[in-house]
Design a protein around this motif. Structure first.
Motif, PDB file in Angstrom:
ATOM      1  N   TRP A 239       0.854  -1.190   0.000  1.00 11.51           N
ATOM      2  CA  TRP A 239       0.000   0.000   0.000  1.00 11.51           C
ATOM      3  C   TRP A 239       0.884   1.233   0.000  1.00 11.51           C
ATOM      4  CZ3 TRP A 239      -5.129  -0.737  -0.529  1.00 11.51           C
ATOM      5  CH2 TRP A 239      -5.651  -1.972  -0.152  1.00 11.51           C
ATOM      6  N   GLU A 240       0.519   2.231  -0.776  1.00  6.84           N
ATOM      7  CA  GLU A 240       1.295   3.472  -0.844  1.00  6.84           C
ATOM      8  C   GLU A 240       1.420   4.130   0.533  1.00  6.84           C
ATOM      9  OE1 GLU A 240       3.831   6.172  -2.254  1.00  6.84           O
ATOM     10  OE2 GLU A 240       3.081   4.475  -3.405  1.00  6.84           O
ATOM     11  N   GLU A 241       0.354   4.056   1.338  1.00  4.60           N
ATOM     12  CA  GLU A 241       0.373   4.660   2.680  1.00  4.60           C
ATOM     13  C   GLU A 241       1.500   4.100   3.549  1.00  4.60           C
ATOM     14  OE1 GLU A 241      -3.859   4.715   1.150  1.00  4.60           O
ATOM     15  OE2 GLU A 241      -2.207   3.305   1.155  1.00  4.60           O
ATOM     16  N   MET A 242       1.892   2.857   3.303  1.00  3.98           N
ATOM     17  CA  MET A 242       2.930   2.227   4.130  1.00  3.98           C
ATOM     18  C   MET A 242       4.328   2.772   3.838  1.00  3.98           C
ATOM     19  SD  MET A 242       1.477   0.329   6.300  1.00  3.98           S
ATOM     20  CE  MET A 242       2.684  -0.822   6.924  1.00  3.98           C
ATOM     21  N   THR A 243       4.506   3.473   2.718  1.00  4.69           N
ATOM     22  CA  THR A 243       5.809   4.097   2.464  1.00  4.69           C
ATOM     23  C   THR A 243       6.064   5.250   3.424  1.00  4.69           C
ATOM     24  OG1 THR A 243       4.927   5.565   0.750  1.00  4.69           O
ATOM     25  CG2 THR A 243       5.821   3.435   0.016  1.00  4.69           C
ATOM     26  N   LYS A 244       5.011   5.736   4.066  1.00  2.00           N
ATOM     27  CA  LYS A 244       5.160   6.768   5.090  1.00  2.00           C
ATOM     28  C   LYS A 244       5.479   6.148   6.449  1.00  2.00           C
ATOM     29  CE  LYS A 244       1.972   9.830   2.660  1.00  2.00           C
ATOM     30  NZ  LYS A 244       1.814   8.979   1.492  1.00  2.00           N
ATOM     31  N   VAL A 245       5.109   4.892   6.630  1.00  2.00           N
ATOM     32  CA  VAL A 245       5.351   4.172   7.886  1.00  2.00           C
ATOM     33  C   VAL A 245       6.787   3.657   7.936  1.00  2.00           C
ATOM     34  CG1 VAL A 245       4.660   2.161   9.258  1.00  2.00           C
ATOM     35  CG2 VAL A 245       2.915   3.541   8.104  1.00  2.00           C
ATOM     36  N   TYR A 246       7.267   3.139   6.811  1.00  4.27           N
ATOM     37  CA  TYR A 246       8.617   2.582   6.722  1.00  4.27           C
ATOM     38  C   TYR A 246       9.430   3.405   5.721  1.00  4.27           C
ATOM     39  CZ  TYR A 246       6.733  -1.757   8.785  1.00  4.27           C
ATOM     40  OH  TYR A 246       6.153  -2.696   9.604  1.00  4.27           O
ATOM     41  N   ARG A 247      10.464   4.071   6.189  1.00  5.03           N
ATOM     42  CA  ARG A 247      11.295   4.829   5.251  1.00  5.03           C
ATOM     43  C   ARG A 247      12.029   3.837   4.344  1.00  5.03           C
ATOM     44  NH1 ARG A 247      16.253   3.960   6.686  1.00  5.03           N
ATOM     45  NH2 ARG A 247      16.618   3.573   8.869  1.00  5.03           N
ATOM     46  N   ASN A 248      12.244   4.231   3.138  1.00  6.04           N
ATOM     47  CA  ASN A 248      12.920   3.428   2.110  1.00  6.04           C
ATOM     48  C   ASN A 248      12.149   2.168   1.698  1.00  6.04           C
ATOM     49  OD1 ASN A 248      15.080   5.246   2.130  1.00  6.04           O
ATOM     50  ND2 ASN A 248      16.069   4.137   3.795  1.00  6.04           N
ATOM     51  N   ALA A 249      10.893   2.049   2.099  1.00  6.45           N
ATOM     52  CA  ALA A 249      10.081   0.925   1.643  1.00  6.45           C
ATOM     53  C   ALA A 249       9.715   1.129   0.178  1.00  6.45           C
ATOM     54  CB  ALA A 249       8.815   0.793   2.488  1.00  6.45           C
ATOM     55  N   VAL A 250       9.552   0.013  -0.520  1.00  7.24           N
ATOM     56  CA  VAL A 250       9.164   0.052  -1.923  1.00  7.24           C
ATOM     57  C   VAL A 250       7.750  -0.505  -2.031  1.00  7.24           C
ATOM     58  CG1 VAL A 250       9.687  -0.869  -4.219  1.00  7.24           C
ATOM     59  CG2 VAL A 250      11.555  -0.267  -2.656  1.00  7.24           C
ATOM     60  N   ASN A 251       6.859   0.287  -2.629  1.00  4.24           N
ATOM     61  CA  ASN A 251       5.482  -0.160  -2.839  1.00  4.24           C
ATOM     62  C   ASN A 251       5.390  -0.843  -4.189  1.00  4.24           C
ATOM     63  OD1 ASN A 251       2.725  -0.557  -2.991  1.00  4.24           O
ATOM     64  ND2 ASN A 251       2.284   1.574  -3.490  1.00  4.24           N
ATOM     65  N   LEU A 252       5.187  -2.149  -4.175  1.00  6.26           N
ATOM     66  CA  LEU A 252       5.008  -2.902  -5.421  1.00  6.26           C
ATOM     67  C   LEU A 252       3.546  -3.234  -5.664  1.00  6.26           C
ATOM     68  CD1 LEU A 252       8.087  -5.308  -5.390  1.00  6.26           C
ATOM     69  CD2 LEU A 252       7.836  -3.077  -6.484  1.00  6.26           C
ATOM     70  N   GLY A 253       2.661  -2.706  -4.820  1.00  2.38           N
ATOM     71  CA  GLY A 253       1.248  -2.993  -4.971  1.00  2.38           C
ATOM     72  C   GLY A 253       0.903  -4.381  -4.440  1.00  2.38           C
ATOM     73  N   SER A 254      -0.340  -4.725  -4.599  1.00  7.89           N
ATOM     74  CA  SER A 254      -0.853  -5.989  -4.070  1.00  7.89           C
ATOM     75  C   SER A 254      -0.292  -7.189  -4.816  1.00  7.89           C
ATOM     76  CB  SER A 254      -2.372  -5.996  -4.159  1.00  7.89           C
ATOM     77  OG  SER A 254      -2.880  -7.266  -3.836  1.00  7.89           O
ATOM     78  N   ILE A 255       0.012  -8.240  -4.093  1.00  4.31           N
ATOM     79  CA  ILE A 255       0.423  -9.493  -4.737  1.00  4.31           C
ATOM     80  C   ILE A 255      -0.776 -10.402  -4.956  1.00  4.31           C
ATOM     81  CG2 ILE A 255       2.773  -9.400  -3.883  1.00  4.31           C
ATOM     82  CD1 ILE A 255       1.983 -11.547  -1.811  1.00  4.31           C
ATOM     83  N   PHE A 256      -1.942 -10.000  -4.487  1.00  2.53           N
ATOM     84  CA  PHE A 256      -3.148 -10.822  -4.665  1.00  2.53           C
ATOM     85  C   PHE A 256      -3.824 -10.548  -5.979  1.00  2.53           C
ATOM     86  CE2 PHE A 256      -2.558 -10.917  -0.095  1.00  2.53           C
ATOM     87  CZ  PHE A 256      -2.708 -12.265   0.143  1.00  2.53           C
TER      88      PHE A 256
END
Length: 149
Positions: A132-149
């Motif tokens: 989720w894009e919102e989680m890039t604010k929770v974890y710095r340097n996280a990469v949002n690849l979107g849902s795997i489902f």
């Protein structure tokens, strides 16, 4: 490349199974709970069983740390992948010592707050993936690849 796929059974294992197009092409082994869903889904795979319950269980954390040391020393994976939960922690920290690359996939149902395992392994992960894009604010340097489902 040799891959270690480590995580709890249930939903965490489901996340890892969704990555089959990637891991099926490589030599691999699994570390998970000795539970019916894991046994049936991983039939024919090279599997090590870890100790559970793991969440907030100090004794099993210590036991799984010893297990991680033995397995990682024997197997020497190039890459460790996990989506949690707590069993991933000793494998990530010891895996870093053994020179493995570490990829953590934060679970799909977290879209605005971190998991405990995510918080614990974020700093040692070479690639930290969120869905989720919102989680890039929770974890710095996280990469949002979107849902795997």
């Amino acid at each position: 490349m040799k891959i270690c796929l480590v995580g709890s059974s249930g939903g965490h294992l489901t996340h890892m199974m969704m990555l089959r197009p990637f891991w099926s092409k490589h030599e691999r082994f699994w570390v998970t709970f000795d539970k019916e869903d894991a046994r049936s889904r991983l039939e024919g795979e090279h599997v090590y069983h870890c100790y559970y319950p793991t969440n907030r269980n100090l004794l099993n954390l210590l036991r799984n740390t010893g297990l991680a040391w033995k397995i990682l020393r024997r197997e020497r994976p190039d890459l460790i992948i996990s989506s949690g939960a707590a069993v991933a922690v000793p494998f990530f920290y010891l895996g870093k010592l053994f020179g493995a690359k570490l990829v953590y996939l934060e679970v799909f149902d977290r879209f605005d707050s971190p998991t405990l395992t995510g918080k614990l392994v974020h700093s040692v992960s070479d690639l930290f993936i969120v869905q989720w894009e919102e989680m890039t604010k929770v974890y710095r340097n996280a990469v949002n690849l979107g849902s795997i489902f």
